[in-house]
Scaffold this motif. Structure first.
Motif, PDB file in Angstrom:
ATOM      1  N   TYR A 177       2.724   5.993  -2.929  1.00 11.46           N
ATOM      2  CA  TYR A 177       3.787   6.930  -3.319  1.00 11.46           C
ATOM      3  C   TYR A 177       3.910   7.002  -4.834  1.00 11.46           C
ATOM      4  O   TYR A 177       4.042   8.089  -5.409  1.00 11.46           O
ATOM      5  N   ALA A 207       4.481   7.962   3.289  1.00 12.83           N
ATOM      6  CA  ALA A 207       3.526   7.141   4.045  1.00 12.83           C
ATOM      7  C   ALA A 207       3.250   7.762   5.419  1.00 12.83           C
ATOM      8  O   ALA A 207       2.101   7.801   5.872  1.00 12.83           O
ATOM      9  N   ASP A 208       4.302   8.258   6.070  1.00 15.05           N
ATOM     10  CA  ASP A 208       4.126   8.895   7.377  1.00 15.05           C
ATOM     11  C   ASP A 208       3.268  10.153   7.254  1.00 15.05           C
ATOM     12  O   ASP A 208       2.390  10.408   8.095  1.00 15.05           O
ATOM     13  N   VAL A 267       9.417   6.852   0.086  1.00 14.89           N
ATOM     14  CA  VAL A 267       8.166   6.113   0.274  1.00 14.89           C
ATOM     15  C   VAL A 267       7.736   6.174   1.738  1.00 14.89           C
ATOM     16  O   VAL A 267       6.566   6.436   2.049  1.00 14.89           O
ATOM     17  N   GLN A 268       8.685   5.933   2.656  1.00 15.07           N
ATOM     18  CA  GLN A 268       8.366   5.938   4.079  1.00 15.07           C
ATOM     19  C   GLN A 268       7.948   7.332   4.535  1.00 15.07           C
ATOM     20  O   GLN A 268       6.990   7.487   5.310  1.00 15.07           O
ATOM     21  N   ASP A 288       0.815  -1.221   0.000  1.00 16.14           N
ATOM     22  CA  ASP A 288       0.000   0.000   0.000  1.00 16.14           C
ATOM     23  C   ASP A 288       0.846   1.268   0.000  1.00 16.14           C
ATOM     24  O   ASP A 288       0.533   2.239  -0.696  1.00 16.14           O
ATOM     25  N   ASP A 289       1.939   1.272   0.789  1.00 11.37           N
ATOM     26  CA  ASP A 289       2.779   2.467   0.870  1.00 11.37           C
ATOM     27  C   ASP A 289       3.482   2.752  -0.456  1.00 11.37           C
ATOM     28  O   ASP A 289       3.537   3.902  -0.909  1.00 11.37           O
ATOM     29  N   ARG A 344       1.064  10.788   4.955  1.00  9.95           N
ATOM     30  CA  ARG A 344      -0.308  10.394   4.610  1.00  9.95           C
ATOM     31  C   ARG A 344      -1.061   9.915   5.852  1.00  9.95           C
ATOM     32  O   ARG A 344      -2.232  10.268   6.055  1.00  9.95           O
ATOM     33  N   ARG A 345      -0.403   9.140   6.699  1.00 12.54           N
ATOM     34  CA  ARG A 345      -1.053   8.643   7.912  1.00 12.54           C
ATOM     35  C   ARG A 345      -1.333   9.789   8.890  1.00 12.54           C
ATOM     36  O   ARG A 345      -2.370   9.804   9.563  1.00 12.54           O
TER      37      ARG A 345
END
Length: 217
Positions: free
Chosen positions: A100, A204-205, A200-201, A95-96, A207-208
């Motif tokens: 991205y 993802a952070d 990507v990380q 998903d991550d 987005r969360r």
């Protein structure tokens, strides 16, 4: 070793290079770049009848055809395709990573298709994601073709000429020079991949955090 290499039909090398690059372009994480570099190294050996032109053409065709198939499948099946790839290749497709990649392709469009050809993570998503996002196909094809020519052709001829130069000027040390060049390329590729993983990380952070800040109904 050299005697064994001379028994490999050139057509088999062209076919393998084009096939692996094509499969990677479909969205399946296989080592297309490594196979392309290895084939280009073989073409630099004067004992072998392997043409760098044949490798470059095969890789370009594989990239364009693979991306086009990936585009068609992504346009028709979209999320189902990514769910399937996620189950098969959870380390590379999750998903991550998908979120991205969608962000990059939605923001940069055809430029992401072109420059994504040089980045392994984006390379496997170029076709399927462009189709899923309903990118105009002629524009996708133009960027896809240009990126394939620059990446596949550029990589092939760069490795080929480095190999020929090593044989001409370093004689018996050519294998060492080629090994150093390949290792340097792999190190650069690894650093780029790690940088992409960090991006990507980070995305993802963000987005969360954004989702967590949204008011709940």
């Amino acid at each position: 070793m050299d005697h064994w290499l001379t028994t490999i039909p050139p057509f088999a090398v062209y076919l393998l290079a084009g096939l692996v690059v094509g499969v990677e372009s479909l969205g399946i994480p296989v080592p297309g770049e490594i196979v392309l570099v290895a084939a280009a190294v073989m073409s630099a050996k004067h004992e072998l009848s392997i043409s760098p032109h044949g490798i470059a053409i095969a890789a370009v065709l594989g990239a364009v055809i693979g991306d086009t198939i990936g585009y068609t499948v992504g346009r028709r099946y979209g999320e189902k395709l990514f769910e399937f790839l996620g189950r098969r290749f959870p380390k590379h497709v999750n998903d991550d990573v998908i979120a991205y990649a969608e962000h990059v392709f939605a923001r940069y469009g055809i430029f992401a298709v072109f420059f994504g050809r040089f980045v392994a993570l984006l390379r496997i998503f170029a076709g399927p994601l462009s189709g899923s996002l309903k990118m105009h196909y002629p524009r996708f094809l133009a960027a896809n073709l240009a990126g394939a020519i620059c990446w596949a052709g550029g990589t092939t001829y760069l490795v080929y000429y480095l190999g020929r130069a090593a044989e001409t000027y370093l004689s018996r040390f050519s294998y060492v020079a080629l090994a150093v060049a390949v290792v340097a390329g792999l190190v650069a590729s690894t650093m780029l991949r790690r940088r992409m993983e960090q991006n990507v990380q980070r995305y993802a952070d963000q987005r969360r955090a954004y989702e967590a800040s949204e008011p709940q109904d």
